[in-house]
Motif scaffolding. Structure first.
Motif, short mmCIF file in Angstrom:
data_model
loop_
_atom_site.label_atom_id
_atom_site.label_comp_id
_atom_site.label_asym_id
_atom_site.label_seq_id
_atom_site.Cartn_x
_atom_site.Cartn_y
_atom_site.Cartn_z
N ASP A 183 -4.30 9.91 -12.11
CA ASP A 183 -4.12 8.59 -11.51
C ASP A 183 -5.39 7.76 -11.64
OD1 ASP A 183 -1.60 9.40 -10.79
OD2 ASP A 183 -2.19 10.04 -8.78
N ASP A 184 -5.25 6.57 -12.16
CA ASP A 184 -6.37 5.65 -12.39
C ASP A 184 -6.31 4.55 -11.32
OD1 ASP A 184 -8.13 3.68 -13.26
OD2 ASP A 184 -7.73 4.07 -15.38
N MET A 185 -7.36 4.44 -10.50
CA MET A 185 -7.35 3.47 -9.40
C MET A 185 -7.46 2.03 -9.90
SD MET A 185 -6.84 5.20 -6.70
CE MET A 185 -5.82 6.28 -7.73
N VAL A 186 -8.01 1.83 -11.09
CA VAL A 186 -8.01 0.48 -11.67
C VAL A 186 -6.58 0.05 -11.96
CG1 VAL A 186 -8.78 -0.92 -13.62
CG2 VAL A 186 -10.32 0.79 -12.63
N GLU A 187 -5.78 0.98 -12.44
CA GLU A 187 -4.37 0.68 -12.70
C GLU A 187 -3.61 0.41 -11.40
OE1 GLU A 187 -2.88 3.94 -14.95
OE2 GLU A 187 -3.96 3.39 -16.79
N MET A 188 -4.00 1.10 -10.34
CA MET A 188 -3.36 0.86 -9.05
C MET A 188 -3.56 -0.58 -8.60
SD MET A 188 -3.98 2.64 -5.31
CE MET A 188 -5.44 1.64 -4.98
N GLU A 189 -4.77 -1.11 -8.75
CA GLU A 189 -5.03 -2.48 -8.33
C GLU A 189 -4.29 -3.48 -9.21
OE1 GLU A 189 -6.40 -3.33 -5.50
OE2 GLU A 189 -6.54 -1.17 -5.16
N GLU A 190 -4.13 -3.16 -10.47
CA GLU A 190 -3.33 -4.02 -11.35
C GLU A 190 -1.88 -4.01 -10.91
OE1 GLU A 190 -2.17 -6.46 -14.65
OE2 GLU A 190 -4.02 -6.13 -13.53
N GLU A 191 -1.38 -2.85 -10.52
CA GLU A 191 0.00 -2.74 -10.02
C GLU A 191 0.17 -3.55 -8.74
OE1 GLU A 191 3.32 -2.15 -10.94
OE2 GLU A 191 2.66 -0.14 -11.54
N THR B 151 0.82 -1.22 0.00
CA THR B 151 0.00 0.00 0.00
C THR B 151 0.85 1.26 0.00
OG1 THR B 151 -1.82 -1.14 1.12
CG2 THR B 151 -1.79 1.27 1.24
N LYS B 152 1.89 1.28 0.84
CA LYS B 152 2.75 2.46 0.91
C LYS B 152 3.43 2.75 -0.43
CE LYS B 152 2.39 4.22 4.98
NZ LYS B 152 1.98 5.62 5.15
N GLU B 153 3.88 1.73 -1.11
CA GLU B 153 4.50 1.93 -2.43
C GLU B 153 3.50 2.48 -3.43
OE1 GLU B 153 7.79 1.60 -2.91
OE2 GLU B 153 7.83 1.15 -0.76
N LEU B 154 2.30 1.93 -3.40
CA LEU B 154 1.28 2.35 -4.36
C LEU B 154 0.84 3.79 -4.12
CD1 LEU B 154 -0.79 -0.95 -4.36
CD2 LEU B 154 0.64 -0.10 -6.22
N GLU B 155 0.84 4.20 -2.86
CA GLU B 155 0.43 5.57 -2.55
C GLU B 155 1.42 6.60 -3.09
OE1 GLU B 155 0.01 5.51 1.67
OE2 GLU B 155 -2.08 4.81 1.61
N LYS B 156 2.63 6.15 -3.41
CA LYS B 156 3.60 7.07 -4.02
C LYS B 156 3.21 7.41 -5.45
CE LYS B 156 7.53 5.04 -1.48
NZ LYS B 156 8.80 4.28 -1.65
N VAL B 157 2.48 6.51 -6.08
CA VAL B 157 2.15 6.65 -7.50
C VAL B 157 0.71 7.08 -7.73
CG1 VAL B 157 2.20 5.47 -9.75
CG2 VAL B 157 3.82 4.81 -7.95
N TYR B 158 -0.20 6.61 -6.87
CA TYR B 158 -1.63 6.79 -7.13
C TYR B 158 -2.30 7.57 -6.00
CZ TYR B 158 -0.85 3.19 -10.64
OH TYR B 158 -0.38 2.49 -11.70
N ASP B 159 -3.10 8.54 -6.42
CA ASP B 159 -3.90 9.34 -5.49
C ASP B 159 -5.29 9.47 -6.10
OD1 ASP B 159 -5.19 11.36 -4.03
OD2 ASP B 159 -3.31 12.41 -3.62
N PRO B 160 -6.32 8.99 -5.39
CA PRO B 160 -7.67 9.02 -5.96
C PRO B 160 -8.19 10.42 -6.25
CG PRO B 160 -7.72 8.41 -3.63
CD PRO B 160 -6.29 8.39 -4.05
N THR B 161 -7.57 11.44 -5.68
CA THR B 161 -8.02 12.81 -5.92
C THR B 161 -7.34 13.45 -7.13
OG1 THR B 161 -6.34 13.78 -4.46
CG2 THR B 161 -8.43 13.10 -3.44
#
Length: 437
Positions: free
Chosen positions: A281-289, A267-277
């Motif tokens: 940033d696409d949250m679908v891509e975050m889950e794929e990552e 989660t911490k790594e993903l938060e560096k790349v993705y922000d829902p606001t």
């Protein structure tokens, strides 16, 4: 204690927790006074998920089965050795399993009927027994009782299906990405040159903003785990200890990292790349990552390929050179989900689908017009028939009415006939005759 979650994990069926990294030191927290109910298991995504979870839930309630589970490894489970222990399960549990199977068979029969109705085969005789063969997670030959064969089939089907589940998720994600790009390009075609140029510039700007993020640590590396240890657990990175880290993040305490517990570590790594606001940033891509990271760690650490990481496997991995000096991690923007060739084929497929849909639409429109024409004919014939019936009713009424008598000025009250005269006298003449005494 090995609860429902451990059995599910060993079978690779589902995770019991939507695990999140803890923010406290468990070594300083007193254990609860009483044992809590095990958490509800997550949906596996399988079409027979509810049946699967209910069966495992009731098997877990049998002391004998729980004990055998504790002493059975993953390979023995796959070979069907655990399923044979069903013969020693209590009568109460077996009775409930029988009921669950009958409910599942009825559910599948309902699905078959619905599918038949949708396909336009309504009213046709259905051979349910033959059609049930397509469902491999139960023994369709015996639809009434839950036997060893049923448990063996359920375990094998769930294991095989979940092994293909990630592959299907990747394919769904690729389709999602290609659809998104296709729609973007189609939208550009509707714009004039100036608007299209602005749209392209905005798109490039969003891509640059998304790619501008802090360094992503290699999943499962010392740097990545230390960051969780420090920022999520609130501990000194200099005191990092793999064994303590494992116990902190084995949230259900079964001695294994399951897939969801692993994914929570990223989660911490993903938060560096993705922000829902953020628009970029696409949250679908975050889950794929997240899925890519978990698969990578599983491939590196899960030595026996049981889709679980034991403490021993985890400690072994932390002693490798790759743990201390990992390669860089390439994110999704560096690894596109599709090629231009795949996108071209996808768009051609969409064109064919659209053409087929247009043909079907035109055919349906023609059928509708023909039905409307036939309805108009029927309405016209109905009106003509109604007018004919009304005409016949009028003729019938006229024949049954009495003849109309002509009106006269006066009606004689009495008629006298003189002797020798066969004609009656009118009332006026009668008044002129002399009275007889």
């Amino acid at each position: 204690m090995w609860g429902l979650s451990h059995f599910c994990l060993m079978l690779c069926l589902w995770a019991c927790l939507d695990a999140l990294p803890v923010a406290v030191d468990k070594t300083k927290v007193s254990p609860p006074a009483e044992e809590l109910e095990p958490p509800k298991s997550a949906d596996t995504g399988l079409h027979y998920d509810r049946y699967l979870r209910e069966v495992i839930d009731f098997l877990e309630k049998d002391p004998h089965f729980r004990e055998k589970l504790h002493n059975t490894d993953m390979e023995d489970i796959k070979q069907g050795k655990l399923a044979k222990e069903l013969d020693f399960v209590s009568h109460h549990v077996r009775t409930k399993l029988d009921e669950l199977k009958r409910q599942e068979v009825n559910r599948l029969r309902t699905l078959i009927k619905v599918k038949q109705d949708v396909n336009g085969d309504k009213g046709m005789t259905v051979d349910h027994q033959a059609l049930l063969k397509q469902f491999e997670h139960l023994d369709h030959v015996n639809p009434h009782t839950f036997e060893v064969e049923d448990l063996d089939r359920l375990i094998k089907s769930a294991t095989d299906d979940l092994e293909n589940f990630d592959k299907e998720r990747h394919e769904d994600f690729k389709t999602y990405e290609m659809t998104k790009e296709h729609e973007r390009r189609e939208h550009l075609k509707t714009l004039d040159e100036e608007a299209r140029k602005k749209e392209e510039e905005h798109y490039d700007e969003m891509k640059k903003k998304h790619a501008d993020h802090p360094k992503i640590n290699h999943p499962g590396s010392q740097d990545q785990l230390k960051e969780v240890w420090e920022e999520s657990d609130g501990l000194d990175p200099n005191d990092f200890d793999p064994k303590t880290f494992f116990k902190l993040h084995d949230t259900n305490g079964d001695g294994y990292f399951d897939e969801q517990e692993l994914e929570a570590l990223f989660t911490k790594e993903l938060e560096k790349v993705y922000d829902p606001t953020h628009e970029e940033d696409d949250m679908v891509e975050m889950e794929e990552e997240r899925l890519r990271m978990r698969e990578h760690v599983m491939n590196e650490v899960d030595a026996n390929r049981d889709r679980l990481v034991s403490l021993d496997e985890f400690i072994t991995a932390t002693n490798r050179k790759e743990f201390l000096e990992p390669d860089g991690w390439e994110t999704l923007e560096q690894n596109p989900a599709y090629t231009e060739e795949e996108l071209r084929e996808f768009e051609e497929h969409l064109v064919r689908e659209e053409q087929d849909l247009n043909l079907k639409t035109n055919e349906l429109l023609k059928q509708r017009e023909e039905l409307e024409r036939q309805q108009e004919q029927l309405n016209s014939q109905k009106m003509e028939l109604q007018r004919a019936v009304e005409h016949m009713e009028r003729l019938k009424t006229q024949k049954t009415e009495p003849p109309v008598q002509a009106k006269v000025n006066a009606v004689p009250s009495a008629v006298e006939i003189l002797p020798g005269d066969s004609q009656p006298l009118s009332q006026g003449h009668q008044q002129d005759l002399p009275a007889h005494s």
